[in-house]
Every structure is written in structure tokens, then in C-alpha cells.
Scaffold this active site. Sequence first.
Site, PDB file in Angstrom:
ATOM      1  N   HIS A   1      -3.226  -5.053   1.734  1.00 48.47           N
ATOM      2  CA  HIS A   1      -2.548  -5.291   3.015  1.00 48.47           C
ATOM      3  C   HIS A   1      -2.583  -6.775   3.398  1.00 48.47           C
ATOM      4  O   HIS A   1      -3.552  -7.203   4.024  1.00 48.47           O
ATOM      5  CB  HIS A   1      -3.287  -4.535   4.129  1.00 48.47           C
ATOM      6  CG  HIS A   1      -3.115  -3.061   4.088  1.00 48.47           C
ATOM      7  ND1 HIS A   1      -2.207  -2.403   4.868  1.00 48.47           N
ATOM      8  CD2 HIS A   1      -3.750  -2.107   3.377  1.00 48.47           C
ATOM      9  CE1 HIS A   1      -2.278  -1.105   4.636  1.00 48.47           C
ATOM     10  NE2 HIS A   1      -3.210  -0.899   3.736  1.00 48.47           N
TER      11      HIS A   1
ATOM     12  N   CYS B   1       0.824  -1.211   0.000  1.00 45.69           N
ATOM     13  CA  CYS B   1       0.000   0.000   0.000  1.00 45.69           C
ATOM     14  C   CYS B   1       0.863   1.268   0.000  1.00 45.69           C
ATOM     15  O   CYS B   1       1.509   1.553  -0.996  1.00 45.69           O
ATOM     16  CB  CYS B   1      -0.982  -0.069   1.166  1.00 45.69           C
ATOM     17  SG  CYS B   1      -2.451   0.904   0.841  1.00 45.69           S
TER      18      CYS B   1
ATOM     19  N   GLU C   1      -0.899  -8.206   5.669  1.00 42.67           N
ATOM     20  CA  GLU C   1      -0.577  -8.390   7.101  1.00 42.67           C
ATOM     21  C   GLU C   1      -1.818  -8.401   7.981  1.00 42.67           C
ATOM     22  O   GLU C   1      -1.747  -8.807   9.135  1.00 42.67           O
ATOM     23  CB  GLU C   1       0.415  -7.311   7.561  1.00 42.67           C
ATOM     24  CG  GLU C   1      -0.148  -5.906   7.754  1.00 42.67           C
ATOM     25  CD  GLU C   1      -0.434  -5.162   6.454  1.00 42.67           C
ATOM     26  OE1 GLU C   1      -0.265  -5.740   5.368  1.00 42.67           O
ATOM     27  OE2 GLU C   1      -0.871  -3.997   6.541  1.00 42.67           O
TER      28      GLU C   1
HETATM   29  N1  GLN Z   1      -3.395   6.424   0.769  1.00 46.73           N
HETATM   30  C1  GLN Z   1      -2.258   6.217   1.606  1.00 46.73           C
HETATM   31  C2  GLN Z   1      -1.066   7.041   1.102  1.00 46.73           C
HETATM   32  O1  GLN Z   1      -1.169   7.720   0.150  1.00 46.73           O
HETATM   33  C3  GLN Z   1      -1.916   4.754   1.662  1.00 46.73           C
HETATM   34  C4  GLN Z   1      -2.978   3.984   2.395  1.00 46.73           C
HETATM   35  C5  GLN Z   1      -2.503   2.723   3.018  1.00 46.73           C
HETATM   36  O2  GLN Z   1      -1.309   2.453   3.127  1.00 46.73           O
HETATM   37  N2  GLN Z   1      -3.449   1.938   3.483  1.00 46.73           N
HETATM   38  O3  GLN Z   1      -0.013   7.008   1.670  1.00 46.73           O
END
Ligand code: GLN
Length: 194
Positions: A171, A78, A173
Site C-alpha cells: 500500500h 493490494c 498510499e
Molecule cells: N486480502 C484482501 C483481499 O483479498 C486484500 C487486502 C488489502 O487490500 N489490504 O481482497
Amino acid sequence: MRIGVLGMQGDIEEHLAMLNEIGVENVRVKSIKVLDTVDGLIIPGGESTTMVKLLKITGLFNELKKRIRNGFPVYGTCAGMILLSKKIVSHPEQDSLKVLDVSVNRNGYGRQVESFVANISIASIGGIPFKAIFIRAPQIVRIGKDVEILATYNGDPVMIKSGRIFASSFHPEISKDTRVHEMFAQVVKNALSC
Ligand code: GLN
């Protein structure tokens, strides 16, 4: 073998718990000194803007960039994927490590309330679908020719790799499934014996 989890901000504990569950020695990495003690690194989800700032303050930004370019295994989930990307197309402009040849749109899958779970199939972890959790997830809008797609959702790539660099929009995890962490641990192990 020891795997680090970048410990600035975000889903740190959850990744450490996954590594404990699969029996891999682990540590939270917040300095170059601790980075020196690990064989691979997971960059967790969280807030990429905050992480970039803290990486720069600690000197880890340039250090990581150099090591990853030299084959150091890394897995960004992410916000971690955003940090690895070559280009971030969303505004405002934001710096990144630029080690993975993809362009991403931050929050491309919507805001927090639009978070969702999808069963996806991931090449290289076996046939059983993986329950992927997307939270303000980045969308991959372009991939370079050396980037391999490991999983898609609605036809778009959501997990990719390039050499020893892995990244996913979701994610792993916070699912109960350890297969993605096991796969990355295997990559780190193989890199050690090279
Ligand atoms: N939208 C977040 C960002 O731009 C990332 C979101 C996440 O890691 N769940 O950093």
C-alpha cells in the site's frame, strides 16, 4: 489530466490525498459516467470480493476490462492487484478482470496480524528505498512473459507492470512517500500525449 480512484470500498481517501499532495486533479469513481472523465485509474486496497460484486452491479466490471485492454492506464494496489490478475489461486474461487498475466494467492503474506513493513527498492523511482506496507497482502505466484518486475521482497515480485497496467502487493498510499503515485501520474500523462 485527471486520475480517478475506484471508490467502491477500501483505501480510497488515502489515494485521493496522495494525488492532492502531488497536485494531480482527482475524483472518486463509482460509475461509468465518472470513469469517462478520467485519464487513468487507481484501484485501492480493501476487500476484493466486495469490489468485484460492486463492479458488476454498476457495469464497471466489463467497461474497465474493455478500456484496460485498450491501453487505459491503471494501478492496482493490494486488493486492486487481485482484481487485475488473470488468476486467483486461493479458495474460494473468485472472479477478476483478468487483464494482467499473473497468478496471485490472496492473503499469501498472511493474515491481518501478520502485516509488516519492508524497505524495498523500486526500479524507476530512484535509488532511495521505499517503505512498503503489506496488509493481508496478495502474493504473486506466477508471472507471464510480458510482465516486468519493478520490485521484489525476499526474492518474490511485489510490484509489476505490463504495458500501462501497474500493480503492487503493498500500500503506497499509507506511507508518506509520494514517489509511486508520481510515477503512475507520469505514465498517465505520457499516455495522454500518445
Ligand atoms: N486480502 C484482501 C483481499 O483479498 C486484500 C487486502 C488489502 O487490500 N489490504 O481482497
